[in-house]
Design a protein around this motif. Structure first.
Motif, PDB file in Angstrom:
ATOM      1  N   LYS A   1      61.328   1.760 -14.723  1.00 43.71           N
ATOM      2  CA  LYS A   1      59.912   1.560 -15.020  1.00 43.71           C
ATOM      3  C   LYS A   1      59.498   2.405 -16.229  1.00 43.71           C
ATOM      4  O   LYS A   1      58.768   1.933 -17.114  1.00 43.71           O
ATOM      5  CB  LYS A   1      59.074   1.936 -13.799  1.00 43.71           C
ATOM      6  CG  LYS A   1      57.564   1.865 -14.002  1.00 43.71           C
ATOM      7  CD  LYS A   1      56.849   2.148 -12.689  1.00 43.71           C
ATOM      8  CE  LYS A   1      55.342   2.194 -12.881  1.00 43.71           C
ATOM      9  NZ  LYS A   1      54.902   3.402 -13.611  1.00 43.71           N
ATOM     10  N   LEU A   2      59.953   3.652 -16.274  1.00 45.48           N
ATOM     11  CA  LEU A   2      59.628   4.526 -17.403  1.00 45.48           C
ATOM     12  C   LEU A   2      60.245   3.993 -18.700  1.00 45.48           C
ATOM     13  O   LEU A   2      59.639   4.090 -19.770  1.00 45.48           O
ATOM     14  CB  LEU A   2      60.131   5.947 -17.129  1.00 45.48           C
ATOM     15  CG  LEU A   2      59.403   6.715 -16.025  1.00 45.48           C
ATOM     16  CD1 LEU A   2      60.080   8.046 -15.751  1.00 45.48           C
ATOM     17  CD2 LEU A   2      57.938   6.933 -16.379  1.00 45.48           C
ATOM     18  N   THR A   3      61.442   3.421 -18.595  1.00 40.03           N
ATOM     19  CA  THR A   3      62.075   2.818 -19.767  1.00 40.03           C
ATOM     20  C   THR A   3      61.228   1.680 -20.308  1.00 40.03           C
ATOM     21  O   THR A   3      61.017   1.562 -21.522  1.00 40.03           O
ATOM     22  CB  THR A   3      63.482   2.294 -19.410  1.00 40.03           C
ATOM     23  OG1 THR A   3      64.285   3.378 -18.940  1.00 40.03           O
ATOM     24  CG2 THR A   3      64.157   1.682 -20.633  1.00 40.03           C
ATOM     25  N   ALA A   4      60.742   0.826 -19.403  1.00 37.80           N
ATOM     26  CA  ALA A   4      59.912  -0.315 -19.810  1.00 37.80           C
ATOM     27  C   ALA A   4      58.607   0.165 -20.452  1.00 37.80           C
ATOM     28  O   ALA A   4      58.156  -0.398 -21.459  1.00 37.80           O
ATOM     29  CB  ALA A   4      59.618  -1.205 -18.609  1.00 37.80           C
ATOM     30  N   GLU A   5      58.006   1.205 -19.892  1.00 36.99           N
ATOM     31  CA  GLU A   5      56.772   1.758 -20.463  1.00 36.99           C
ATOM     32  C   GLU A   5      57.026   2.292 -21.871  1.00 36.99           C
ATOM     33  O   GLU A   5      56.242   2.067 -22.791  1.00 36.99           O
ATOM     34  CB  GLU A   5      56.251   2.897 -19.577  1.00 36.99           C
ATOM     35  CG  GLU A   5      55.634   2.457 -18.259  1.00 36.99           C
ATOM     36  CD  GLU A   5      55.156   3.652 -17.459  1.00 36.99           C
ATOM     37  OE1 GLU A   5      55.194   4.788 -17.969  1.00 36.99           O
ATOM     38  OE2 GLU A   5      54.750   3.440 -16.294  1.00 36.99           O
ATOM     39  N   GLN A   6      58.129   3.019 -22.023  1.00 37.87           N
ATOM     40  CA  GLN A   6      58.455   3.598 -23.319  1.00 37.87           C
ATOM     41  C   GLN A   6      58.702   2.504 -24.356  1.00 37.87           C
ATOM     42  O   GLN A   6      58.248   2.614 -25.495  1.00 37.87           O
ATOM     43  CB  GLN A   6      59.704   4.478 -23.195  1.00 37.87           C
ATOM     44  CG  GLN A   6      60.080   5.168 -24.493  1.00 37.87           C
ATOM     45  CD  GLN A   6      61.305   6.050 -24.348  1.00 37.87           C
ATOM     46  OE1 GLN A   6      61.356   7.140 -24.891  1.00 37.87           O
ATOM     47  NE2 GLN A   6      62.296   5.596 -23.624  1.00 37.87           N
TER      48      GLN A   6
ATOM     49  N   ASN B   1      60.105  12.212 -26.587  1.00 37.81           N
ATOM     50  CA  ASN B   1      60.143  13.503 -25.897  1.00 37.81           C
ATOM     51  C   ASN B   1      59.350  13.464 -24.598  1.00 37.81           C
ATOM     52  O   ASN B   1      59.769  14.039 -23.588  1.00 37.81           O
ATOM     53  CB  ASN B   1      59.606  14.601 -26.815  1.00 37.81           C
ATOM     54  CG  ASN B   1      60.645  15.092 -27.803  1.00 37.81           C
ATOM     55  OD1 ASN B   1      61.564  15.815 -27.444  1.00 37.81           O
ATOM     56  ND2 ASN B   1      60.520  14.679 -29.054  1.00 37.81           N
ATOM     57  N   GLN B   2      58.227  12.767 -24.619  1.00 41.03           N
ATOM     58  CA  GLN B   2      57.394  12.659 -23.429  1.00 41.03           C
ATOM     59  C   GLN B   2      58.144  11.952 -22.296  1.00 41.03           C
ATOM     60  O   GLN B   2      58.159  12.421 -21.154  1.00 41.03           O
ATOM     61  CB  GLN B   2      56.116  11.879 -23.761  1.00 41.03           C
ATOM     62  CG  GLN B   2      55.218  11.609 -22.559  1.00 41.03           C
ATOM     63  CD  GLN B   2      54.042  10.702 -22.919  1.00 41.03           C
ATOM     64  OE1 GLN B   2      53.851  10.334 -24.076  1.00 41.03           O
ATOM     65  NE2 GLN B   2      53.267  10.337 -21.926  1.00 41.03           N
ATOM     66  N   TYR B   3      58.802  10.853 -22.617  1.00 41.42           N
ATOM     67  CA  TYR B   3      59.470  10.083 -21.576  1.00 41.42           C
ATOM     68  C   TYR B   3      60.804  10.689 -21.170  1.00 41.42           C
ATOM     69  O   TYR B   3      61.238  10.533 -20.018  1.00 41.42           O
ATOM     70  CB  TYR B   3      59.613   8.623 -22.002  1.00 41.42           C
ATOM     71  CG  TYR B   3      58.354   7.847 -21.684  1.00 41.42           C
ATOM     72  CD1 TYR B   3      58.223   7.171 -20.484  1.00 41.42           C
ATOM     73  CD2 TYR B   3      57.279   7.866 -22.557  1.00 41.42           C
ATOM     74  CE1 TYR B   3      57.061   6.504 -20.171  1.00 41.42           C
ATOM     75  CE2 TYR B   3      56.101   7.203 -22.245  1.00 41.42           C
ATOM     76  CZ  TYR B   3      55.994   6.516 -21.051  1.00 41.42           C
ATOM     77  OH  TYR B   3      54.823   5.870 -20.730  1.00 41.42           O
ATOM     78  N   THR B   4      61.443  11.399 -22.060  1.00 44.91           N
ATOM     79  CA  THR B   4      62.650  12.131 -21.674  1.00 44.91           C
ATOM     80  C   THR B   4      62.309  13.164 -20.609  1.00 44.91           C
ATOM     81  O   THR B   4      63.001  13.285 -19.590  1.00 44.91           O
ATOM     82  CB  THR B   4      63.279  12.831 -22.897  1.00 44.91           C
ATOM     83  OG1 THR B   4      63.706  11.842 -23.826  1.00 44.91           O
ATOM     84  CG2 THR B   4      64.471  13.678 -22.485  1.00 44.91           C
ATOM     85  N   LYS B   5      61.236  13.903 -20.828  1.00 42.07           N
ATOM     86  CA  LYS B   5      60.804  14.917 -19.855  1.00 42.07           C
ATOM     87  C   LYS B   5      60.420  14.278 -18.526  1.00 42.07           C
ATOM     88  O   LYS B   5      60.736  14.808 -17.455  1.00 42.07           O
ATOM     89  CB  LYS B   5      59.621  15.713 -20.421  1.00 42.07           C
ATOM     90  CG  LYS B   5      60.004  16.626 -21.574  1.00 42.07           C
ATOM     91  CD  LYS B   5      58.785  17.331 -22.148  1.00 42.07           C
ATOM     92  CE  LYS B   5      59.179  18.202 -23.342  1.00 42.07           C
ATOM     93  NZ  LYS B   5      57.991  18.854 -23.964  1.00 42.07           N
ATOM     94  N   LYS B   6      59.773  13.117 -18.580  1.00 47.47           N
ATOM     95  CA  LYS B   6      59.379  12.439 -17.345  1.00 47.47           C
ATOM     96  C   LYS B   6      60.592  12.040 -16.523  1.00 47.47           C
ATOM     97  O   LYS B   6      60.626  12.219 -15.303  1.00 47.47           O
ATOM     98  CB  LYS B   6      58.539  11.199 -17.669  1.00 47.47           C
ATOM     99  CG  LYS B   6      57.097  11.479 -18.040  1.00 47.47           C
ATOM    100  CD  LYS B   6      56.331  10.172 -18.196  1.00 47.47           C
ATOM    101  CE  LYS B   6      54.867  10.426 -18.514  1.00 47.47           C
ATOM    102  NZ  LYS B   6      54.096   9.153 -18.619  1.00 47.47           N
ATOM    103  N   VAL B   7      61.591  11.475 -17.192  1.00 40.18           N
ATOM    104  CA  VAL B   7      62.799  11.031 -16.486  1.00 40.18           C
ATOM    105  C   VAL B   7      63.533  12.222 -15.875  1.00 40.18           C
ATOM    106  O   VAL B   7      63.978  12.161 -14.721  1.00 40.18           O
ATOM    107  CB  VAL B   7      63.729  10.262 -17.447  1.00 40.18           C
ATOM    108  CG1 VAL B   7      65.110  10.070 -16.826  1.00 40.18           C
ATOM    109  CG2 VAL B   7      63.135   8.913 -17.787  1.00 40.18           C
ATOM    110  N   VAL B   8      63.656  13.297 -16.641  1.00 42.03           N
ATOM    111  CA  VAL B   8      64.334  14.493 -16.134  1.00 42.03           C
ATOM    112  C   VAL B   8      63.604  15.042 -14.917  1.00 42.03           C
ATOM    113  O   VAL B   8      64.223  15.358 -13.882  1.00 42.03           O
ATOM    114  CB  VAL B   8      64.432  15.560 -17.239  1.00 42.03           C
ATOM    115  CG1 VAL B   8      64.931  16.882 -16.670  1.00 42.03           C
ATOM    116  CG2 VAL B   8      65.366  15.093 -18.353  1.00 42.03           C
TER     117      VAL B   8
ATOM    118  N   THR C   1      68.592   7.178 -24.500  1.00 38.42           N
ATOM    119  CA  THR C   1      68.106   8.522 -24.207  1.00 38.42           C
ATOM    120  C   THR C   1      67.662   8.635 -22.756  1.00 38.42           C
ATOM    121  O   THR C   1      67.951   9.634 -22.080  1.00 38.42           O
ATOM    122  CB  THR C   1      66.939   8.893 -25.140  1.00 38.42           C
ATOM    123  OG1 THR C   1      67.387   8.846 -26.498  1.00 38.42           O
ATOM    124  CG2 THR C   1      66.423  10.296 -24.837  1.00 38.42           C
ATOM    125  N   ILE C   2      66.963   7.623 -22.243  1.00 34.45           N
ATOM    126  CA  ILE C   2      66.542   7.622 -20.841  1.00 34.45           C
ATOM    127  C   ILE C   2      67.768   7.699 -19.932  1.00 34.45           C
ATOM    128  O   ILE C   2      67.830   8.482 -18.980  1.00 34.45           O
ATOM    129  CB  ILE C   2      65.736   6.347 -20.524  1.00 34.45           C
ATOM    130  CG1 ILE C   2      64.375   6.391 -21.230  1.00 34.45           C
ATOM    131  CG2 ILE C   2      65.566   6.171 -19.024  1.00 34.45           C
ATOM    132  CD1 ILE C   2      63.256   7.007 -20.467  1.00 34.45           C
TER     133      ILE C   2
END
Length: 316
Positions: free
Chosen positions: A22-27, A75-82, A218-219
Motif C-alpha cells: 500500500k505504501l509503495t502504491a501511495e509513493q 525518504n518519507q516512505y522509506t522511513k514509513k516502511v522501516v 527502495t521500498i
C-alpha cells in the motif's frame, strides 16, 4: 502446530506485506504527481520563451525541483516502511508478554518500544547513506541522477521538436497534451514519432520509469534491511522464509526458485530491482511454546537467550 502454520500469525505477517504494498502504491502516485506538476511548470516557461531560444537553466530548474520533491517523498516512505516492518515485531513480542491477561508487558514496553525506534532510525539511515549497496551511493545521490537524466531527456525532446520545425509555443502545446503520465503512456506514438523521431518519442513516453523503479526497489530493500534487524526486537526471529508472488509474466525464475527457502536472518538476500518478493519470520517453536517461555522468563525462570536479548536492548 508451528507458528509458520498458524493461520492467525500467517495472516498477520501477510498484513505487514500488504501495508508495504500500500505504501509503495501511495509513493508511486506521489511520484507521478511530482512529474506532472514539474512538467506543467516547465511547459509554462517554454511557452513564454522566444522561438529558437530556450535557456538550459529551465531544464536544470526542472531537474532540481523534481529532485527536491522526489528526495522528500522517497525518504518519507522509506522511513514509513522501516517503522511499519520493525514495529510489527515489537507488537508481536509485547502481545506475547501480555498474553492471557498477563500485565507484565508494561514492565518491558518502554525499553522494547525505545529499541524499536532506535533500530528503525538506524535502518533508515543505512538506506539513506547507501550502506546496503556495494557502490555505497545513498538515496539522494540516486534520486539526483534520475532527476538530472529526466531533465536532459526533456531538453532533448524539446530541442528535437524545435529543430524539426516546431515553434516553442507549438512544442509547449504538444507537451501539454501529454503532461499527465497516464495520458502519455497511451498517446499515439506513431503520430509523435513524425515530429520527434522514434528514439525521442519513446524516451519521453517512459520519462518516469527510472524514478518508479527506484521507488519500488527502495521500498523492497528497506523492508528486507528491516527484516535483518528483527532478531534485535523479536528474540525468536532467527530465520526468515522467502515468498515470491508468482505474478504471471513478471516473476523471474530466480525468484520462483527462491520461493519457500529458509535463510538465517542476517543472510537474507535483497530482491532484484523492481522485485515484488517479501520475507516472513520462520520459527522453530510453536506460538504456544514461545508464549510459555516468555511467561516463565517474566516469572523469574532463568533464560540466557532472553537475558542477553534484553540487555542488548538496554545498552543501545
Amino acid at each position: 502446530m508451528s507458528v509458520k502454520e498458524n493461520s492467525y500469525f500467517k495472516g498477520w505477517e501477510k498484513a505487514i506485506h500488504a501495508t508495504n504494498a500500500k505504501l509503495t502504491a501511495e509513493q508511486e502516485r506521489l511520484i507521478l504527481q511530482a512529474f506532472q506538476f514539474n512538467m506543467e511548470d516547465l511547459i509554462a516557461k517554454i511557452s513564454k520563451s522566444r522561438d529558437g531560444y530556450l535557456p538550459i537553466k529551465i531544464y536544470k530548474d526542472f531537474a532540481y525541483d523534481l529532485y527536491v520533491v522526489l528526495d522528500r517523498i522517497s525518504n518519507q516512505y522509506t522511513k514509513k516502511v522501516v517503522e511499519e516492518t520493525i514495529d510489527a515485531q515489537m507488537l508481536f513480542v509485547l502481545q506475547l508478554l501480555g498474553g492471557e491477561g498477563n500485565a507484565t508487558a508494561g514492565l518491558y514496553a518502554n525499553n522494547i518500544r525505545m529499541a524499536s525506534s532506535v533500530y528503525s532510525q538506524k535502518v533508515a539511515e543505512l538506506i539513506a547513506r547507501g550502506g546496503i549497496y556495494k557502490d555505497g551511493k545513498g538515496l539522494s545521490q540516486r534520486i539526483w541522477k534520475i532527476s538530472n537524466a529526466a531533465g536532459k531527456t526533456v531538453q532533448q525532446v524539446v530541442q528535437q521538436g524545435i529543430s524539426s520545425g516546431q515553434s516553442a509555443a507549438q512544442m509547449a502545446q504538444l507537451l501539454e497534451q501529454f503532461v499527465k503520465p497516464k495520458a502519455r503512456r497511451n498517446w499515439d506514438v506513431n503520430k509523435i514519432e513524425q515530429i520527434l523521431g522514434k528514439t525521442y518519442a519513446r524516451n519521453f513516453q517512459n520519462l518516469e520509469y527510472n524514478a518508479l523503479r527506484m521507488a519500488r526497489t527502495t521500498i523492497s530493500h528497506a523492508a528486507t534491511a528491516s527484516v535483518r534487524q528483527w532478531g534485535k526486537i523479536n528474540p525468536y526471529a532467527k530465520k526468515v522464509q522467502w515468498h515470491s508472488v508468482h505474478a504471471p509474466g513478471r516473476t523471474c525464475q530466480i525468484c520462483i526458485d527462491l520461493d519457500g527457502q529458509i535463510f538465517d536472518i542476517d543472510k537474507c538476500p535483497f530482491d532484484h530491482p523492481n522485485g515484488l518478493c517479501y520475507q516472513t519470520v520462520y520459527y522453530d517453536q510453536s506460538l504456544e511454546e514461545i508464549a510459555d517461555e516468555l511467561k516463565d522468563w517474566v516469572d523469574g525462570k532463568p533464560n540466557e537467550m532472553l537475558d542477553e536479548w534484553y540487555s542488548q536492548m538496554n545498552i543501545q
